[in-house]
Write an enzyme that holds these catalytic residues in place. Sequence first.
Site, PDB file in Angstrom:
ATOM      1  N   SER A  56      -0.081  20.035 -34.390  1.00 49.21           N
ATOM      2  CA  SER A  56      -0.772  19.373 -33.289  1.00 49.21           C
ATOM      3  C   SER A  56      -2.259  19.688 -33.184  1.00 49.21           C
ATOM      4  CB  SER A  56      -0.088  19.711 -31.962  1.00 49.21           C
ATOM      5  OG  SER A  56       1.141  19.023 -31.861  1.00 49.21           O
ATOM      6  N   GLY A 289      -9.037  25.525 -26.963  1.00 43.56           N
ATOM      7  CA  GLY A 289      -8.271  25.657 -28.195  1.00 43.56           C
ATOM      8  C   GLY A 289      -7.124  24.682 -28.279  1.00 43.56           C
ATOM      9  N   HIS A 290      -6.386  24.792 -29.379  1.00 43.95           N
ATOM     10  CA  HIS A 290      -5.187  23.977 -29.593  1.00 43.95           C
ATOM     11  C   HIS A 290      -4.321  24.656 -30.647  1.00 43.95           C
ATOM     12  CE1 HIS A 290      -2.683  20.440 -29.401  1.00 43.95           C
ATOM     13  NE2 HIS A 290      -3.586  19.807 -28.660  1.00 43.95           N
ATOM     14  N   GLY A 292      -0.555  24.348 -33.097  1.00 43.57           N
ATOM     15  CA  GLY A 292       0.246  23.335 -33.771  1.00 43.57           C
ATOM     16  C   GLY A 292       1.412  23.950 -34.514  1.00 43.57           C
ATOM     17  N   GLY A 296       8.276  25.017 -40.160  1.00 42.74           N
ATOM     18  CA  GLY A 296       8.047  26.311 -40.792  1.00 42.74           C
ATOM     19  C   GLY A 296       6.594  26.659 -41.028  1.00 42.74           C
TER      20      GLY A 296
END
Length: 454
Positions: A56, A289-290, A292, A296
């Site tokens: 993401s 921020g982000h 994701g 795995g």
Amino acid sequence: MDALSDFVEATATKFGIPGVAVGVWANGREIYACHGVTSVDNPLPVDQETLFLLGSVTKTYTATALMRLVADGRVELDAPVRRYVPELRLKDERVAAEITVLNLLNHTAGLDWGIIDDTGEGDDALAAYVAKMAGLELIAPPGTRASYSQAGYNLTGRILEKVTGLTYEQAIASLVFEPLGLANSFYARDDVMTRRFAVGHDLGEDGTLSIARPWRHWRGDNPGGGIASSAADQLRWARFHLGSGDGVLPAEVLHQMKEPTVALRASSLGDAIGTSWFLRDVDGVRTAGHGGSTNGQFAELLTVPGRDFAVVSLSNAGPDGIPFNQAVVRWALETYLGVVDRDPEPLPHDQARAQEVAGTYENDAMTLTIGADGTGLMLEVLIKPEIRAASDIELPADHAPFVLGLLPGDTDEYILTSGAFKGQRGYFTRDASGTVTGVDLAGRLFKRVPTASE
């Protein structure tokens, strides 16, 4: 540099992660620390140019490309999505007509998480995905609450296609990758497979790691999570967003993307959402921020605009890739900036409060169960069996249950205190009578399932 390398190696070993890549931008220089291998089956050393799936974090690229169109006057944030994607159909026609472009970018469109369905690898993959949104559940009227939605960002990708006349991937390359010199960031497998790249790993019940398959999800999910990139390119991306726009975006637009558009409650994602960025005050310092996750593989990107600082952490094993990345980010904040990030302490167990929240909750893809055994609360999240049965690919394994603790005050807020999601915060929702009706976890709403006696 040695301190970063030592910490990264020790922490990757502690969590049993095969390969990690970490980059830090601090005091005007880039610092990297990489450890381990790309794959347990076909190992190659990880370095700062090794490609990892970003999950993401890709949403920040989709939003930035869209903001280029806004800056050029080709898209308006307050315009209805149907101005650009007139074929959009949802379960509620009124909602379909009301959703704005900004609603998609800050997760306030009222759309459930998304559609777990392969719409192919052709140039019509996004169009086919948007067509399937007619069956997507709606959780709230547009603009009334934030609820994290993959579908919203895939729909944003379709806006890029319709306005530019390019495929989504071509639009990102033209609007973002090429002008910023991100030469090691890709969507297509054919581009990735000729370079060194990491594969995901899952931890089996016997404690051994195996390759997570498939390596990547379908093309229709690209706008919300399809980029493969390196730690070096991610620091370039962070430095762009810390800078003045590099002639790609006006500085005021970059600043606007980090301004709050909707508040978040009791969320470890942040205190508010900007334009794709999650905004959080840590120890009195504003961060943007982000994170994701893919099958795995896990990524975390955090910037501190006021300190010209950024850290990126990439890891290739679940479930502990998430706590590895979190540990790296916290260490970097404290080591380079003196900023300390601490979790709030939960209350001692209260059986009466526990019984109020215990029960089963669900959204379109997952079932969440909270159990109270008299000594504590446990939270379990499982992908629905019908979703697994209908999927053409092997979906990630479910996580083991987490210990849940209620937080102080009359807030209905909680924190997870064990497992891969340790530190994750959320809250319970109630109706006018005070009955618990839902639970928010990681920005996603799960609605309570009535019992036979209700």
